[in-house]
Write an enzyme that holds these catalytic residues in place. Sequence first.
Site, PDB file in Angstrom:
ATOM      1  N   SER A 116       0.847  -1.183   0.000  1.00 53.70           N
ATOM      2  CA  SER A 116       0.000   0.000   0.000  1.00 53.70           C
ATOM      3  C   SER A 116       0.885   1.237   0.000  1.00 53.70           C
ATOM      4  O   SER A 116       2.083   1.165   0.277  1.00 53.70           O
ATOM      5  CB  SER A 116      -0.936   0.014   1.219  1.00 53.70           C
ATOM      6  OG  SER A 116      -0.202   0.196   2.418  1.00 53.70           O
ATOM      7  N   CYS A 117       0.275   2.368  -0.330  1.00 54.97           N
ATOM      8  CA  CYS A 117       0.968   3.663  -0.306  1.00 54.97           C
ATOM      9  C   CYS A 117      -0.075   4.713   0.063  1.00 54.97           C
ATOM     10  O   CYS A 117      -1.010   4.406   0.807  1.00 54.97           O
ATOM     11  CB  CYS A 117       1.645   3.940  -1.644  1.00 54.97           C
ATOM     12  SG  CYS A 117       0.513   4.032  -3.049  1.00 54.97           S
ATOM     13  N   LEU A 118       0.039   5.909  -0.454  1.00 56.26           N
ATOM     14  CA  LEU A 118      -0.932   6.950  -0.139  1.00 56.26           C
ATOM     15  C   LEU A 118      -2.235   6.749  -0.909  1.00 56.26           C
ATOM     16  O   LEU A 118      -3.314   6.759  -0.332  1.00 56.26           O
ATOM     17  CB  LEU A 118      -0.343   8.338  -0.436  1.00 56.26           C
ATOM     18  CG  LEU A 118      -1.248   9.523  -0.107  1.00 56.26           C
ATOM     19  CD1 LEU A 118      -1.543   9.580   1.385  1.00 56.26           C
ATOM     20  CD2 LEU A 118      -0.617  10.821  -0.582  1.00 56.26           C
TER      21      LEU A 118
ATOM     22  N   PHE B 135      -3.601   4.558   1.874  1.00 58.88           N
ATOM     23  CA  PHE B 135      -3.803   5.212   3.163  1.00 58.88           C
ATOM     24  C   PHE B 135      -4.985   6.185   3.112  1.00 58.88           C
ATOM     25  O   PHE B 135      -5.757   6.280   4.056  1.00 58.88           O
ATOM     26  CB  PHE B 135      -2.515   5.941   3.559  1.00 58.88           C
ATOM     27  CG  PHE B 135      -2.556   6.541   4.931  1.00 58.88           C
ATOM     28  CD1 PHE B 135      -2.428   5.752   6.058  1.00 58.88           C
ATOM     29  CD2 PHE B 135      -2.731   7.919   5.096  1.00 58.88           C
ATOM     30  CE1 PHE B 135      -2.462   6.307   7.329  1.00 58.88           C
ATOM     31  CE2 PHE B 135      -2.760   8.476   6.351  1.00 58.88           C
ATOM     32  CZ  PHE B 135      -2.635   7.674   7.482  1.00 58.88           C
TER      33      PHE B 135
END
Length: 152
Positions: free
Chosen positions: A111-113, A140
């Site tokens: 995952s990331c932003l 996120f």
Amino acid sequence: MGFGGWWRASRALRAASGGGGRAVAPGAASRSLCAGGAPGLSYQQLKDLKKTNVLHIDVRERWEIDRSGRIPASINIPLGELVEALQMDPTDFKKQYKQKMPSKSDPVVFSCLAGTRSKQALGVATSLGFSRAQQYEGGFEDWVKHEPPEKK
């Protein structure tokens, strides 16, 4: 890392970011990176997976985690360190990231932003032979719509 591993990971990173010297149809890169063309995970799918033995890797930069928090039970390996991290000696990985090194057949979620870097991470992992790698598409930003992040 040997030249072959570096070259494959480099190609995957370029392809995932739309580079590599050839035009890619919109959405084509993301379809080819997910196993079987499967879409990224939803919030609920990630919640359900977290009840199992999955390694969740957040590929945002450390300052982003420090500033905004993290999804509970995730570890941080910034995208720029991912190729090296996924090829580390298991003892060194455990020392650095406080988690067991995943095998190439273990489930791993990135995952990331908002989903862009995690797509790149998925491409890198797939090119290195991780057969059960997936991506949390909303990242996120989506997670905090459902529940608060974990702060340090």
